[in-house]
Write a protein that holds these residues in place. Structure first.
Motif, PDB file in Angstrom:
ATOM      1  N   ILE A   1     -11.552   0.465 -10.826  1.00  0.00           N
ATOM      2  CA  ILE A   1     -11.147   1.297  -9.696  1.00  0.00           C
ATOM      3  C   ILE A   1     -12.095   1.049  -8.520  1.00  0.00           C
ATOM      4  O   ILE A   1     -13.309   1.098  -8.676  1.00  0.00           O
ATOM      5  CB  ILE A   1     -11.198   2.796 -10.054  1.00  0.00           C
ATOM      6  N   LYS A   2     -11.519   0.781  -7.365  1.00  0.00           N
ATOM      7  CA  LYS A   2     -12.309   0.643  -6.142  1.00  0.00           C
ATOM      8  C   LYS A   2     -11.946   1.786  -5.201  1.00  0.00           C
ATOM      9  O   LYS A   2     -10.774   2.112  -5.047  1.00  0.00           O
ATOM     10  CB  LYS A   2     -12.019  -0.676  -5.428  1.00  0.00           C
ATOM     11  N   VAL A   3     -12.967   2.370  -4.587  1.00  0.00           N
ATOM     12  CA  VAL A   3     -12.771   3.386  -3.566  1.00  0.00           C
ATOM     13  C   VAL A   3     -13.355   2.824  -2.280  1.00  0.00           C
ATOM     14  O   VAL A   3     -14.538   2.482  -2.237  1.00  0.00           O
ATOM     15  CB  VAL A   3     -13.451   4.719  -3.941  1.00  0.00           C
TER      16      VAL A   3
ATOM     17  N   ILE B   1      -7.836   3.697  -2.303  1.00  0.00           N
ATOM     18  CA  ILE B   1      -8.139   3.492  -3.711  1.00  0.00           C
ATOM     19  C   ILE B   1      -7.346   2.291  -4.201  1.00  0.00           C
ATOM     20  O   ILE B   1      -6.139   2.208  -4.004  1.00  0.00           O
ATOM     21  CB  ILE B   1      -7.778   4.745  -4.556  1.00  0.00           C
ATOM     22  N   GLU B   2      -8.047   1.357  -4.841  1.00  0.00           N
ATOM     23  CA  GLU B   2      -7.404   0.166  -5.402  1.00  0.00           C
ATOM     24  C   GLU B   2      -7.541   0.236  -6.917  1.00  0.00           C
ATOM     25  O   GLU B   2      -8.628   0.440  -7.447  1.00  0.00           O
ATOM     26  CB  GLU B   2      -8.064  -1.098  -4.868  1.00  0.00           C
ATOM     27  N   ILE B   3      -6.423   0.066  -7.610  1.00  0.00           N
ATOM     28  CA  ILE B   3      -6.380   0.170  -9.056  1.00  0.00           C
ATOM     29  C   ILE B   3      -6.139  -1.212  -9.660  1.00  0.00           C
ATOM     30  O   ILE B   3      -5.183  -1.891  -9.301  1.00  0.00           O
ATOM     31  CB  ILE B   3      -5.233   1.106  -9.520  1.00  0.00           C
TER      32      ILE B   3
ATOM     33  N   MET C   1       0.849  -1.177   0.000  1.00  0.00           N
ATOM     34  CA  MET C   1       0.000   0.000   0.000  1.00  0.00           C
ATOM     35  C   MET C   1       0.889   1.231   0.000  1.00  0.00           C
ATOM     36  O   MET C   1       1.807   1.348   0.791  1.00  0.00           O
ATOM     37  CB  MET C   1      -0.913  -0.015   1.228  1.00  0.00           C
ATOM     38  N   LYS C   2       0.588   2.143  -0.920  1.00  0.00           N
ATOM     39  CA  LYS C   2       1.362   3.376  -1.038  1.00  0.00           C
ATOM     40  C   LYS C   2       0.560   4.530  -0.467  1.00  0.00           C
ATOM     41  O   LYS C   2      -0.646   4.620  -0.674  1.00  0.00           O
ATOM     42  CB  LYS C   2       1.687   3.659  -2.503  1.00  0.00           C
ATOM     43  N   GLU C   3       1.234   5.410   0.250  1.00  0.00           N
ATOM     44  CA  GLU C   3       0.591   6.599   0.798  1.00  0.00           C
ATOM     45  C   GLU C   3       0.777   7.758  -0.175  1.00  0.00           C
ATOM     46  O   GLU C   3       1.878   7.989  -0.666  1.00  0.00           O
ATOM     47  CB  GLU C   3       1.181   6.959   2.151  1.00  0.00           C
ATOM     48  N   ILE C   4      -0.317   8.470  -0.439  1.00  0.00           N
ATOM     49  CA  ILE C   4      -0.292   9.622  -1.330  1.00  0.00           C
ATOM     50  C   ILE C   4      -0.778  10.833  -0.552  1.00  0.00           C
ATOM     51  O   ILE C   4      -1.859  10.809   0.020  1.00  0.00           O
ATOM     52  CB  ILE C   4      -1.211   9.398  -2.556  1.00  0.00           C
TER      53      ILE C   4
ATOM     54  N   PHE D   1      -3.688   2.422  -2.815  1.00  0.00           N
ATOM     55  CA  PHE D   1      -3.186   3.707  -2.341  1.00  0.00           C
ATOM     56  C   PHE D   1      -4.062   4.206  -1.228  1.00  0.00           C
ATOM     57  O   PHE D   1      -5.281   4.003  -1.245  1.00  0.00           O
ATOM     58  CB  PHE D   1      -3.202   4.739  -3.481  1.00  0.00           C
ATOM     59  N   ILE D   2      -3.470   4.847  -0.228  1.00  0.00           N
ATOM     60  CA  ILE D   2      -4.234   5.508   0.832  1.00  0.00           C
ATOM     61  C   ILE D   2      -3.880   6.987   0.788  1.00  0.00           C
ATOM     62  O   ILE D   2      -2.723   7.343   0.622  1.00  0.00           O
ATOM     63  CB  ILE D   2      -3.974   4.890   2.219  1.00  0.00           C
ATOM     64  N   VAL D   3      -4.905   7.805   0.911  1.00  0.00           N
ATOM     65  CA  VAL D   3      -4.718   9.264   0.805  1.00  0.00           C
ATOM     66  C   VAL D   3      -4.460   9.823   2.184  1.00  0.00           C
ATOM     67  O   VAL D   3      -5.196   9.573   3.128  1.00  0.00           O
ATOM     68  CB  VAL D   3      -5.950   9.913   0.150  1.00  0.00           C
TER      69      VAL D   3
END
Length: 69
Positions: free
Chosen positions: A38-40, A58-60, A1-4, A66-68
């Protein structure tokens, strides 16, 4: 999981996809969303203008998450 990190209150989903570099154009991000890739927050999202806020996940393409922040 990447943080944005985002500096605004929210970012629209299609803009977010371009921001993280998954899509090069708005048309490409539109197709990813339209095709249900795309999943939110663990739900498929078909709304290009969905507001993505801090804490959303968000899953691509069932691959990258990704987590915001």
């Amino acid at each position: 999981m990447k943080e944005i990190n985002i500096d605004t209150e929210y970012i629209k989903l299609d803009q977010f996809i371009k921001y993280i570099g998954i899509a090069q154009t708005g048309g490409h991000s539109k197709m990813l969303i339209k095709n249900g890739q795309i999943k939110v927050n663990n739900e498929i999202c078909f709304q290009r203008g969905k507001k993505i806020k801090k804490g959303d996940m968000i899953e691509i393409l069932d691959d990258e998450t990704f987590i915001v922040k």
